[in-house]
Design a protein around this motif. Structure first.
Motif, PDB file in Angstrom:
ATOM      1  N   ALA A 100       0.882  -1.331  -0.153  1.00  0.00           N
ATOM      2  CA  ALA A 100      -0.095  -0.176  -0.126  1.00  0.00           C
ATOM      3  C   ALA A 100       0.875   1.282   0.029  1.00  0.00           C
ATOM      4  N   CYS A 101       2.022   1.389   0.826  1.00  0.00           N
ATOM      5  CA  CYS A 101       2.962   2.216   0.948  1.00  0.00           C
ATOM      6  C   CYS A 101       3.367   2.587  -0.544  1.00  0.00           C
ATOM      7  N   ARG A 102       3.849   1.547  -1.398  1.00  0.00           N
ATOM      8  CA  ARG A 102       4.382   1.706  -2.598  1.00  0.00           C
ATOM      9  C   ARG A 102       3.212   2.472  -3.386  1.00  0.00           C
ATOM     10  N   TYR A 103       2.170   1.987  -3.596  1.00  0.00           N
ATOM     11  CA  TYR A 103       1.149   2.409  -4.349  1.00  0.00           C
ATOM     12  C   TYR A 103       0.682   3.929  -4.096  1.00  0.00           C
ATOM     13  N   LEU A 104       0.653   4.374  -2.630  1.00  0.00           N
ATOM     14  CA  LEU A 104       0.335   5.521  -2.201  1.00  0.00           C
ATOM     15  C   LEU A 104       1.513   6.626  -2.380  1.00  0.00           C
TER      16      LEU A 104
END
Length: 217
Positions: A100-104
């Motif tokens: 999720a961190c990579r996407y956001l």
């Protein structure tokens, strides 16, 4: 080293903001639960109270297990205060949280990967694009490990590897923690207002003020 305040209490946030040293606010659902208010409402109130800080954290709930669920919650949190760009999405340090961190981060959203207890976890979070990584030194101290040493190692690693993620020293319990994490290379300490009060005081300062007042009379 910058100061964030770790609370969801508006009165404490207002007092810290008036001092002029506040750069951000960290919260979590547990802190908001103590205030007996809806989570989203309190985040919106905090954003209005501290208009020029760099970050107000809003954490995904434990109900968000998968990366997709975390992203869905994050997109709702981002819009709490009409897309306020200081809202930082707080994510757990696990594989789903990293995804999720990579996407956001790729979407330009500020992220804070929390509950970090090892150097390798901090490295993974930084490589996933985290704006902030949060090692919890107080909780390590509770189990007889050196939390400040962890902050020092992360700071050295980030310097050597030229990583841009900022280190938030979290779970800070007392004034000595503040001094030691600053010397260890933390970019930020997030602390309760009680600790802010403690580090502003010294008995010799009080004695000096009292003497000046007496002499003036």
């Amino acid at each position: 080293m910058k100061f964030f305040i770790d609370t969801a209490n508006l009165e404490d946030i207002q007092k810290a903001y008036k001092i002029g040293v506040l750069s951000g606010v960290t919260t979590n659902p547990s802190l908001v639960a103590k205030e007996n208010i809806k989570f989203e409402d309190r985040i919106a109130e905090i954003c209005r109270e501290v208009p020029d800080v760099e970050s107000v954290s809003a954490e995904v709930t434990p109900n968000a297990i998968t990366a997709e669920e975390m992203i869905t919650e994050a997109e709702e949190l981002i819009n709490i205060n009409e897309g306020d760009d200081k809202i930082t999405i707080k994510l757990p340090m696990n594989l789903e949280g990293l995804e999720a961190c990579r996407y956001l981060s790729g979407k330009g959203v500020k992220t804070n990967v929390t509950l970090i207890f090892t150097v390798n976890q901090a490295l993974l979070a930084a490589r996933a694009g985290a704006t902030y990584v949060s090692p919890f030194l107080g909780r390590l101290d509770d189990i007889s490990e050196d939390g400040v040493l962890l902050v020092s190692k992360i700071a050295e690693l980030f310097r050597l590897q030229k990583l841009d993620s900022q280190i938030i020293a979290a779970s800070v319990r007392h004034p000595d923690h503040v001094t030691r994490v600053a010397l260890a290379g933390a970019d930020i300490a997030t602390i309760p207002f009680q600790v802010i009060e403690q580090i502003s005081k010294h008995p010799l300062t009080d004695q000096g003020i009292a003497k000046f007042a007496a002499d003036w009379k």
